[in-house]
Design a protein around this motif. Structure first.
Motif, PDB file in Angstrom:
ATOM      1  N   ASP A  38      -8.654  -2.083 -10.632  1.00 37.83           N
ATOM      2  CA  ASP A  38      -8.466  -0.838 -11.280  1.00 37.83           C
ATOM      3  C   ASP A  38      -6.777  -0.820 -12.103  1.00 37.83           C
ATOM      4  O   ASP A  38      -5.987   0.053 -12.021  1.00 37.83           O
ATOM      5  CB  ASP A  38      -9.260   0.123 -11.375  1.00 37.83           C
ATOM      6  N   ILE A  39      -5.575  -1.532 -11.209  1.00 36.24           N
ATOM      7  CA  ILE A  39      -4.109  -2.137 -11.515  1.00 36.24           C
ATOM      8  C   ILE A  39      -3.154  -0.626 -10.669  1.00 36.24           C
ATOM      9  O   ILE A  39      -2.712  -0.241 -11.108  1.00 36.24           O
ATOM     10  CB  ILE A  39      -3.901  -1.851 -13.058  1.00 36.24           C
ATOM     11  N   GLN A  40      -3.641  -0.974  -9.771  1.00 38.31           N
ATOM     12  CA  GLN A  40      -3.081   0.457  -8.667  1.00 38.31           C
ATOM     13  C   GLN A  40      -2.514  -0.279  -7.234  1.00 38.31           C
ATOM     14  O   GLN A  40      -3.287  -1.103  -7.492  1.00 38.31           O
ATOM     15  CB  GLN A  40      -4.832   1.650  -8.168  1.00 38.31           C
ATOM     16  N   VAL A  41      -2.251   0.727  -6.506  1.00 35.41           N
ATOM     17  CA  VAL A  41      -1.693   0.886  -5.386  1.00 35.41           C
ATOM     18  C   VAL A  41      -2.554   0.686  -4.056  1.00 35.41           C
ATOM     19  O   VAL A  41      -1.760   1.771  -4.716  1.00 35.41           O
ATOM     20  CB  VAL A  41      -0.123   0.357  -5.042  1.00 35.41           C
ATOM     21  N   ALA A  42      -3.282   0.121  -3.540  1.00 35.86           N
ATOM     22  CA  ALA A  42      -3.477   1.564  -2.496  1.00 35.86           C
ATOM     23  C   ALA A  42      -2.826   1.834  -1.127  1.00 35.86           C
ATOM     24  O   ALA A  42      -1.897   1.025  -1.359  1.00 35.86           O
ATOM     25  CB  ALA A  42      -4.203   0.096  -1.148  1.00 35.86           C
ATOM     26  N   ASP A  43      -2.954   3.099  -0.806  1.00 36.58           N
ATOM     27  CA  ASP A  43      -2.386   3.354  -0.087  1.00 36.58           C
ATOM     28  C   ASP A  43      -2.149   2.312   1.415  1.00 36.58           C
ATOM     29  O   ASP A  43      -1.487   2.806   1.962  1.00 36.58           O
ATOM     30  CB  ASP A  43      -3.406   5.003   0.755  1.00 36.58           C
ATOM     31  N   SER A  44      -3.368   1.385   1.154  1.00 35.20           N
ATOM     32  CA  SER A  44      -3.210   0.843   2.798  1.00 35.20           C
ATOM     33  C   SER A  44      -1.966  -0.214   2.873  1.00 35.20           C
ATOM     34  O   SER A  44      -1.363  -0.663   3.396  1.00 35.20           O
ATOM     35  CB  SER A  44      -4.275  -0.032   3.185  1.00 35.20           C
ATOM     36  N   THR A  45      -2.475  -0.071   1.381  1.00 36.37           N
ATOM     37  CA  THR A  45      -0.794  -1.547   1.061  1.00 36.37           C
ATOM     38  C   THR A  45       0.264  -1.052   0.845  1.00 36.37           C
ATOM     39  O   THR A  45       1.509  -1.270   1.771  1.00 36.37           O
ATOM     40  CB  THR A  45      -1.090  -1.914  -0.060  1.00 36.37           C
ATOM     41  N   VAL A  46       0.541   0.644   0.674  1.00 35.95           N
ATOM     42  CA  VAL A  46       1.665   1.298   0.424  1.00 35.95           C
ATOM     43  C   VAL A  46       2.267   1.604   1.926  1.00 35.95           C
ATOM     44  O   VAL A  46       3.288   1.694   2.087  1.00 35.95           O
ATOM     45  CB  VAL A  46       1.780   2.423   0.185  1.00 35.95           C
ATOM     46  N   ALA A  47       1.611   1.758   2.816  1.00 38.11           N
ATOM     47  CA  ALA A  47       1.513   2.003   4.360  1.00 38.11           C
ATOM     48  C   ALA A  47       2.231   1.182   5.187  1.00 38.11           C
ATOM     49  O   ALA A  47       3.031   0.688   6.020  1.00 38.11           O
ATOM     50  CB  ALA A  47       0.184   2.604   4.673  1.00 38.11           C
ATOM     51  N   ALA A  48       1.874   0.018   4.628  1.00 40.69           N
ATOM     52  CA  ALA A  48       1.444  -1.567   4.915  1.00 40.69           C
ATOM     53  C   ALA A  48       2.836  -1.839   5.336  1.00 40.69           C
ATOM     54  O   ALA A  48       4.353  -2.260   5.490  1.00 40.69           O
ATOM     55  CB  ALA A  48       0.442  -2.788   4.544  1.00 40.69           C
ATOM     56  N   LEU A  49       3.461  -1.818   3.893  1.00 37.02           N
ATOM     57  CA  LEU A  49       4.852  -1.992   3.246  1.00 37.02           C
ATOM     58  C   LEU A  49       5.891  -0.935   3.779  1.00 37.02           C
ATOM     59  O   LEU A  49       7.483  -1.487   4.072  1.00 37.02           O
ATOM     60  CB  LEU A  49       5.010  -1.860   1.842  1.00 37.02           C
ATOM     61  N   ASP A  50       6.060  -0.281   4.762  1.00 36.45           N
ATOM     62  CA  ASP A  50       6.249   1.219   5.155  1.00 36.45           C
ATOM     63  C   ASP A  50       7.033   0.632   6.046  1.00 36.45           C
ATOM     64  O   ASP A  50       7.789   0.684   6.590  1.00 36.45           O
ATOM     65  CB  ASP A  50       6.144   2.547   4.910  1.00 36.45           C
ATOM     66  N   LYS A  51       5.929  -0.023   6.751  1.00 40.60           N
ATOM     67  CA  LYS A  51       6.151  -0.810   8.145  1.00 40.60           C
ATOM     68  C   LYS A  51       6.386  -1.872   8.184  1.00 40.60           C
ATOM     69  O   LYS A  51       7.459  -2.278   8.755  1.00 40.60           O
ATOM     70  CB  LYS A  51       4.552  -0.811   8.868  1.00 40.60           C
ATOM     71  N   LEU A  52       6.409  -3.100   7.362  1.00 38.45           N
ATOM     72  CA  LEU A  52       6.982  -3.861   7.180  1.00 38.45           C
ATOM     73  C   LEU A  52       8.883  -4.381   7.376  1.00 38.45           C
ATOM     74  O   LEU A  52       9.752  -4.607   8.084  1.00 38.45           O
ATOM     75  CB  LEU A  52       6.978  -4.830   5.596  1.00 38.45           C
ATOM     76  N   ARG A  53       9.328  -2.605   6.667  1.00 38.39           N
ATOM     77  CA  ARG A  53      10.709  -2.788   6.164  1.00 38.39           C
ATOM     78  C   ARG A  53      11.300  -1.624   7.651  1.00 38.39           C
ATOM     79  O   ARG A  53      11.961  -2.111   7.765  1.00 38.39           O
ATOM     80  CB  ARG A  53      10.634  -1.658   4.835  1.00 38.39           C
ATOM     81  N   ALA A  54      10.516  -1.207   8.247  1.00 41.57           N
ATOM     82  CA  ALA A  54      10.938  -0.406   9.623  1.00 41.57           C
ATOM     83  C   ALA A  54      10.665  -1.828  10.729  1.00 41.57           C
ATOM     84  O   ALA A  54      11.542  -1.908  11.714  1.00 41.57           O
ATOM     85  CB  ALA A  54       9.923   0.499  10.214  1.00 41.57           C
ATOM     86  N   ASN A  55      10.298  -2.789  10.577  1.00 44.18           N
ATOM     87  CA  ASN A  55       9.764  -4.149  11.085  1.00 44.18           C
ATOM     88  C   ASN A  55      11.444  -4.800  10.896  1.00 44.18           C
ATOM     89  O   ASN A  55      10.921  -5.923  10.980  1.00 44.18           O
ATOM     90  CB  ASN A  55       8.874  -4.877  11.256  1.00 44.18           C
ATOM     91  N   HIS A  56      12.099  -4.714  10.495  1.00 41.40           N
ATOM     92  CA  HIS A  56      13.026  -5.058   8.940  1.00 41.40           C
ATOM     93  C   HIS A  56      12.779  -7.424   8.746  1.00 41.40           C
ATOM     94  O   HIS A  56      13.413  -7.413   8.789  1.00 41.40           O
ATOM     95  CB  HIS A  56      14.230  -5.873  10.677  1.00 41.40           C
ATOM     96  N   ILE A  57      12.084  -6.375   7.853  1.00 36.96           N
ATOM     97  CA  ILE A  57      11.200  -7.346   6.894  1.00 36.96           C
ATOM     98  C   ILE A  57      11.129  -6.926   5.493  1.00 36.96           C
ATOM     99  O   ILE A  57      11.323  -5.970   5.294  1.00 36.96           O
ATOM    100  CB  ILE A  57       9.888  -7.393   7.531  1.00 36.96           C
ATOM    101  N   ILE A  58      12.226  -7.756   4.136  1.00 34.81           N
ATOM    102  CA  ILE A  58      11.685  -7.209   3.196  1.00 34.81           C
ATOM    103  C   ILE A  58      10.233  -7.867   2.382  1.00 34.81           C
ATOM    104  O   ILE A  58      10.575  -9.129   1.886  1.00 34.81           O
ATOM    105  CB  ILE A  58      13.561  -7.795   2.799  1.00 34.81           C
ATOM    106  N   PRO A  59      10.250  -6.546   1.730  1.00 32.84           N
ATOM    107  CA  PRO A  59       9.163  -7.285   1.111  1.00 32.84           C
ATOM    108  C   PRO A  59       9.283  -7.354  -0.977  1.00 32.84           C
ATOM    109  O   PRO A  59      10.008  -6.546  -0.912  1.00 32.84           O
ATOM    110  CB  PRO A  59       8.200  -6.161   0.488  1.00 32.84           C
ATOM    111  N   ILE A  60       9.348  -8.112  -1.527  1.00 27.32           N
ATOM    112  CA  ILE A  60       9.598  -8.328  -2.925  1.00 27.32           C
ATOM    113  C   ILE A  60       8.785  -8.908  -4.019  1.00 27.32           C
ATOM    114  O   ILE A  60       7.929  -9.497  -3.528  1.00 27.32           O
ATOM    115  CB  ILE A  60      10.510  -9.981  -2.622  1.00 27.32           C
ATOM    116  N   MET A  61       8.829  -8.742  -4.874  1.00 26.09           N
ATOM    117  CA  MET A  61       7.772  -9.059  -5.800  1.00 26.09           C
ATOM    118  C   MET A  61       7.782 -10.405  -6.150  1.00 26.09           C
ATOM    119  O   MET A  61       8.858 -10.508  -6.480  1.00 26.09           O
ATOM    120  CB  MET A  61       7.264  -7.849  -7.161  1.00 26.09           C
TER     121      MET A  61
END
Length: 259
Positions: free
Chosen positions: A21-44
């Motif tokens: 339905d073209i949404q970003v799941a809450d679990s995905t948002v939380a996972a991306l926050d953890k990625l950045r906290a682990n010094h890993i860059i998310p890029i589209m």
């Protein structure tokens, strides 16, 4: 962040980072926050333009994008590469469509979207994306750079490939075909990003589901396919995670030990 990141993770959008339905799941948002906290860059890394995904970038906190299948690269909010289509080629495309197929075109860059004509084909495609239909302007390429075109159709694109060898045609949805300069791809854009941002030598990961992710999967160190991915992509994957509607991003990142 200190020095270079530990890793880079590239995310396709439709069918991957986005639910059906073209949404970003809450679990995905939380996972991306953890990625950045682990010094890993998310890029589209997407067939879409930065202009049309501003709300997704805001929702996810991602400020870097390999857009329009690698034809535009924005890193940390700054444009570092574009690959514009020759306006004369676009004029030929428009004339060919008018005289041979009747298929309308859409025009894209990082700041705008336009279409050559309104009608049922445009309505079907933008309804599918849950987006408003762009303005009609078939002269936009005469005064604005265009990095990607779309054929708004459910079939009939094959004839174009013989007449326009300087362009690449990839069907990205049931209602459109992405068009960009031959040699362009998500992998091409990723290479430009790594080069211009001095990020070579860092482990790279990619999540995807579609045919326009194949080159990206062949380039990165660790390709991850969604459960809903097409078969050719799954064959290239190191890991197949859950689908885009069942926390596939978060589960995949956890399995990889990145979060």
């Amino acid at each position: 962040m200190n020095n270079k990141p530990k890793a880079i993770v590239f995310f396709d959008l439709d069918g991957t980072l986005l639910t059906s339905d073209i949404q970003v799941a809450d679990s995905t948002v939380a996972a991306l926050d953890k990625l950045r906290a682990n010094h890993i860059i998310p890029i589209m890394a997407t067939g879409r333009s930065a202009f049309e995904v501003k709300h997704i970038m805001h929702r996810t906190g991602i400020d870097s994008i390999v857009g329009m299948n690698g034809q535009s690269v924005i890193y940390q909010g700054k444009s570092i590469f574009t690959n514009n289509i020759d306006p004369q080629i676009i004029d030929r495309m428009l004339e060919f469509s008018r005289s041979h197929t009747g298929i309308p075109l859409a025009f894209y860059n990082d700041h705008l979207m336009r279409i050559s004509q309104s009608g049922e084909a445009a309505k079907k495609f933008y309804d599918y994306l849950k987006q408003a239909i762009p303005q009609v302007d078939d002269k936009i390429h005469h005064h604005k750079p265009i990095q990607m075109l779309l054929l708004l159709c459910e079939n009939g694109e094959q004839i174009y490939q013989d007449f326009f060898p300087e362009l690449t045609f990839i069907r990205n949805t049931p209602y459109c075909v992405d068009i960009f300069n031959t040699g362009g791809s998500k992998a091409f854009g990723i290479d430009k990003l790594l080069q211009n941002a001095n990020l070579y030598g860092i482990p790279t990961y990619a999540f995807g589901d579609g045919l326009n992710d194949i080159e990206m999967f062949k380039m990165v160190d660790h390709p991850i396919a969604m459960a809903n991915a097409v078969a050719p992509l799954k064959e290239l994957a190191q890991l197949i995670t859950a689908d885009n509607n069942h926390d596939g991003i978060a589960k995949g990142l956890q399995q990889l030990g990145l979060i």
